[in-house]
Design a protein around this motif. Structure first.
Motif, mmCIF file in Angstrom:
data_model
loop_
_atom_site.group_PDB
_atom_site.id
_atom_site.type_symbol
_atom_site.label_atom_id
_atom_site.label_comp_id
_atom_site.label_asym_id
_atom_site.label_seq_id
_atom_site.Cartn_x
_atom_site.Cartn_y
_atom_site.Cartn_z
ATOM 1 N N ARG A 1 0.820 -1.212 0.000
ATOM 2 C CA ARG A 1 0.000 0.000 0.000
ATOM 3 C C ARG A 1 0.857 1.266 0.000
ATOM 4 N NH1 ARG A 1 -3.792 1.172 5.090
ATOM 5 N NH2 ARG A 1 -1.697 1.434 5.972
ATOM 6 N N ASP A 2 1.837 1.321 0.894
ATOM 7 C CA ASP A 2 2.661 2.522 0.979
ATOM 8 C C ASP A 2 3.570 2.676 -0.243
ATOM 9 O OD1 ASP A 2 1.509 3.252 3.325
ATOM 10 O OD2 ASP A 2 3.160 2.616 4.618
ATOM 11 N N ILE A 3 3.981 1.558 -0.810
ATOM 12 C CA ILE A 3 4.798 1.622 -2.034
ATOM 13 C C ILE A 3 3.964 2.188 -3.175
ATOM 14 C CG2 ILE A 3 5.988 0.235 -3.780
ATOM 15 C CD1 ILE A 3 6.792 -1.669 -1.449
ATOM 16 N N ILE A 4 2.739 1.752 -3.309
ATOM 17 C CA ILE A 4 1.847 2.268 -4.352
ATOM 18 C C ILE A 4 1.604 3.759 -4.161
ATOM 19 C CG2 ILE A 4 -0.521 2.182 -5.250
ATOM 20 C CD1 ILE A 4 -0.498 -0.844 -4.574
ATOM 21 N N LYS A 5 1.432 4.182 -2.901
ATOM 22 C CA LYS A 5 1.118 5.591 -2.610
ATOM 23 C C LYS A 5 2.226 6.543 -3.057
ATOM 24 C CE LYS A 5 -0.453 6.507 1.527
ATOM 25 N NZ LYS A 5 -0.671 6.387 2.992
ATOM 26 N N THR A 6 3.455 6.059 -3.201
ATOM 27 C CA THR A 6 4.548 6.940 -3.639
ATOM 28 C C THR A 6 4.396 7.375 -5.090
ATOM 29 O OG1 THR A 6 5.987 5.132 -4.401
ATOM 30 C CG2 THR A 6 6.157 5.765 -2.068
ATOM 31 N N GLY A 7 3.626 6.624 -5.863
ATOM 32 C CA GLY A 7 3.494 6.929 -7.287
ATOM 33 C C GLY A 7 4.732 6.583 -8.083
ATOM 34 N N ALA A 8 5.531 5.652 -7.558
ATOM 35 C CA ALA A 8 6.798 5.289 -8.206
ATOM 36 C C ALA A 8 6.571 4.662 -9.576
ATOM 37 C CB ALA A 8 7.579 4.323 -7.317
ATOM 38 N N ASP A 9 7.491 4.927 -10.479
ATOM 39 C CA ASP A 9 7.477 4.315 -11.808
ATOM 40 C C ASP A 9 8.179 2.958 -11.798
ATOM 41 O OD1 ASP A 9 6.335 6.680 -13.097
ATOM 42 O OD2 ASP A 9 8.290 7.597 -12.742
ATOM 43 N N VAL A 10 9.176 2.820 -10.910
ATOM 44 C CA VAL A 10 9.975 1.588 -10.817
ATOM 45 C C VAL A 10 10.384 1.386 -9.364
ATOM 46 C CG1 VAL A 10 12.211 0.523 -11.386
ATOM 47 C CG2 VAL A 10 10.868 1.605 -13.186
ATOM 48 N N VAL A 11 10.446 0.135 -8.948
ATOM 49 C CA VAL A 11 10.986 -0.224 -7.632
ATOM 50 C C VAL A 11 12.284 -0.987 -7.839
ATOM 51 C CG1 VAL A 11 10.635 -1.573 -5.534
ATOM 52 C CG2 VAL A 11 8.701 -0.355 -6.569
ATOM 53 N N PHE A 12 13.337 -0.580 -7.115
ATOM 54 C CA PHE A 12 14.589 -1.332 -7.095
ATOM 55 C C PHE A 12 14.686 -2.080 -5.772
ATOM 56 C CE2 PHE A 12 15.740 2.065 -10.108
ATOM 57 C CZ PHE A 12 16.267 1.303 -11.142
ATOM 58 N N THR A 13 15.126 -3.332 -5.835
ATOM 59 C CA THR A 13 15.320 -4.120 -4.631
ATOM 60 C C THR A 13 16.578 -4.964 -4.789
ATOM 61 O OG1 THR A 13 14.397 -5.880 -3.214
ATOM 62 C CG2 THR A 13 13.820 -5.940 -5.543
ATOM 63 N N SER A 14 17.197 -5.302 -3.659
ATOM 64 C CA SER A 14 18.356 -6.193 -3.712
ATOM 65 C C SER A 14 18.024 -7.553 -3.123
ATOM 66 C CB SER A 14 19.555 -5.576 -2.969
ATOM 67 O OG SER A 14 19.266 -5.426 -1.589
ATOM 68 N N THR A 15 16.727 -7.880 -3.048
ATOM 69 C CA THR A 15 16.360 -9.212 -2.579
ATOM 70 C C THR A 15 17.019 -10.271 -3.457
ATOM 71 O OG1 THR A 15 14.523 -10.731 -2.133
ATOM 72 C CG2 THR A 15 14.250 -9.246 -3.998
ATOM 73 N N THR A 16 17.393 -11.374 -2.850
ATOM 74 C CA THR A 16 17.990 -12.479 -3.612
ATOM 75 C C THR A 16 16.943 -13.522 -3.995
ATOM 76 O OG1 THR A 16 18.556 -13.625 -1.558
ATOM 77 C CG2 THR A 16 20.223 -12.162 -2.497
ATOM 78 N N ASP A 17 15.697 -13.272 -3.625
ATOM 79 C CA ASP A 17 14.597 -14.203 -3.883
ATOM 80 C C ASP A 17 13.725 -13.633 -5.001
ATOM 81 O OD1 ASP A 17 12.336 -15.804 -3.868
ATOM 82 O OD2 ASP A 17 12.286 -16.002 -1.679
ATOM 83 N N SER A 18 13.776 -14.238 -6.166
ATOM 84 C CA SER A 18 13.015 -13.721 -7.311
ATOM 85 C C SER A 18 11.510 -13.740 -7.050
ATOM 86 C CB SER A 18 13.344 -14.515 -8.575
ATOM 87 O OG SER A 18 13.024 -15.882 -8.414
ATOM 88 N N SER A 19 11.045 -14.673 -6.218
ATOM 89 C CA SER A 19 9.609 -14.736 -5.939
ATOM 90 C C SER A 19 9.139 -13.498 -5.182
ATOM 91 C CB SER A 19 9.265 -16.004 -5.156
ATOM 92 O OG SER A 19 9.834 -15.989 -3.863
ATOM 93 N N ILE A 20 9.996 -12.959 -4.316
ATOM 94 C CA ILE A 20 9.642 -11.729 -3.594
ATOM 95 C C ILE A 20 9.491 -10.572 -4.576
ATOM 96 C CG2 ILE A 20 10.508 -9.994 -1.964
ATOM 97 C CD1 ILE A 20 11.721 -12.245 -0.333
ATOM 98 N N ALA A 21 10.421 -10.477 -5.528
ATOM 99 C CA ALA A 21 10.338 -9.429 -6.544
ATOM 100 C C ALA A 21 9.090 -9.607 -7.404
ATOM 101 C CB ALA A 21 11.595 -9.447 -7.408
ATOM 102 N N ASP A 22 8.787 -10.845 -7.763
ATOM 103 C CA ASP A 22 7.618 -11.117 -8.605
ATOM 104 C C ASP A 22 6.317 -10.767 -7.886
ATOM 105 O OD1 ASP A 22 9.218 -12.022 -10.675
ATOM 106 O OD2 ASP A 22 9.036 -14.141 -10.120
ATOM 107 N N VAL A 23 6.195 -11.165 -6.630
ATOM 108 C CA VAL A 23 4.981 -10.881 -5.858
ATOM 109 C C VAL A 23 4.822 -9.376 -5.650
ATOM 110 C CG1 VAL A 23 3.871 -11.170 -3.606
ATOM 111 C CG2 VAL A 23 4.927 -13.135 -4.730
ATOM 112 N N LEU A 24 5.916 -8.694 -5.356
ATOM 113 C CA LEU A 24 5.874 -7.247 -5.192
ATOM 114 C C LEU A 24 5.371 -6.572 -6.466
ATOM 115 C CD1 LEU A 24 6.493 -4.562 -3.773
ATOM 116 C CD2 LEU A 24 8.909 -4.885 -4.368
ATOM 117 N N GLN A 25 5.893 -7.001 -7.586
ATOM 118 C CA GLN A 25 5.485 -6.423 -8.870
ATOM 119 C C GLN A 25 4.012 -6.718 -9.149
ATOM 120 O OE1 GLN A 25 8.255 -6.251 -12.284
ATOM 121 N NE2 GLN A 25 6.840 -7.627 -13.323
#
Length: 367
Positions: free
Chosen positions: A117-141
């Protein structure tokens, strides 16, 4: 009656045509909005990103640092709790150099990768993360409908590693700052080349102990490593074994006493803890050449919330100037500020501010 039906039919046709036109224009405009490019991130994921990225969220270790290196601090609209200072020890906040260079705390705290919710509220065009788990990145997206690009902040990546360059190139490609990415890579390569030339021209093959390393929230004098890039760049010999997958580990006073170390370089990350641990073991260490000759020195923080990659260069120049001052003959202050200028464009960070925030750095210790 037929005439009335014909008029109704004509009217309906006009409405349908108009609606079709609206549908076509809406579809056309949407296609323009979604126009962009596809990048392959550091987890091997193919991610479609917009052509123009004005707002970014940076999550997990190293992402804010890398964005600052690229000169896009002003595009960051969301950070995690550690960079916001609401998690972690407040006294250690400035141990990450980019937090000295820029006002990171003023950016919105979005918590972590699961705070959609708070990530969406920023109005970001792209999120960068250094997670090593691709599933976390996929779920976030999936849960935010914002492209998520993974970089890597692994602790064993040094400036001469192609993964560092790839991080920089990837962010440069996503944000359209390819020239800045090229400038940074070429600049750090030039400094590495200079260090290599100094190392080859020098007689710096002296036995050195590296202490005070910080790893998994622990540090102190006995926390060491056999994998210390700044020493490699300067040309000294590391007396400790390279174990634990290249990561820091705890040694013993006995091992240090038997190492024959001629110099000791102690990271100021846990300075007080290191000083206390040295005092507790001074009797067993008193015959170590570095201790007998008083050759104990403090270096800048190497790792905190990822690697302070600029400190690899700064510490290398400093260590070289201690081991062989005739060859490594330069104004340290000027050399430090040239590194800071390269890594933190448009920042007012300088030698004094750095040392003030990371005290005891570049000092000979009278322990």
């Amino acid at each position: 009656m037929l005439e009335k039906k014909a008029l109704i039919a004509i009217g309906l046709a006009a409405i349908i045509i108009a609606a079709a036109g609206v549908w076509f224009m809406a579809g056309h405009e949407d296609s323009e909005e979604t126009e962009g490019k596809t990048v392959t991130d550091m987890l091997g994921r193919e991610v479609a990103v917009p052509e123009n990225v004005d707002k970014i969220v940076c999550l997990s270790a190293g992402t804010v640092r890398l964005a600052c290196y690229l000169g896009v601090y002003d595009r960051i609209v969301g950070i995690d709790s550690y960079d916001a200072g609401s998690k972690g020890m407040s006294a250690n906040y400035d141990m990450a150099t980019y937090r000295i260079a820029y006002d990171i705390r003023s950016i919105a705290n979005v918590g972590a990768e699961d705070n959609y919710r708070d990530i969406i509220k920023t109005g970001a065009d792209v999120v960068f993360t250094s997670t090593t788990d691709s599933s976390i990145a996929d779920v976030l997206q999936s849960n935010t409908s914002i492209p998520v690009v993974a970089v890597t902040a692994a602790g064993n990546i040094d400036l001469d590693d192609e993964k560092f360059d790839r991080n920089i190139e990837l962010i440069g490609e996503v944000l359209g700052v390819d020239e800045r990415a090229k400038q940074l890579i070429e600049g750090k390569n030039a400094l590495l080349s200079e260090l290599d030339g100094l190392r080859k021209a020098s007689d710096t093959d002296k036995r050195c102990y590296i202490g005070g390393m910080f790893y998994f929230m622990q540090g102190g004098f006995l926390r060491t490593t056999g994998n210390y890039a700044p020493l490699d760049y300067a040309g000294g010999t590391n007396v400790m074994k390279d174990v634990n997958g290249g990561n820091p580990y705890d040694t013993s006073p006995k091992e240090i006493a038997e190492s024959g170390a001629e110099y000791m370089f102690i990271d100021v990350m846990t300075y007080s803890q290191s000083k206390s641990a040295f005092a507790e073991n001074k009797e067993i260490l008193q015959d170590v050449p570095a201790v007998k000759d008083g050759n104990i020195y403090a270096t800048m923080v190497y790792k905190y919330y990822g690697t302070n990659w600029e400190s690899e260069l700064i510490n290398a120049y400093y260590i070289g100037s201690i081991l062989d001052p005739e060859t490594f003959d330069f104004d340290l202050r000027q050399k430090v500020e040239s590194v800071l200028d390269l890594f933190f464009p448009d920042s007012d960070i300088d030698y004094e501010k750095l040392v003030q925030c990371q005290p005891h750095s570049f000092e000979k210790q009278s322990w």
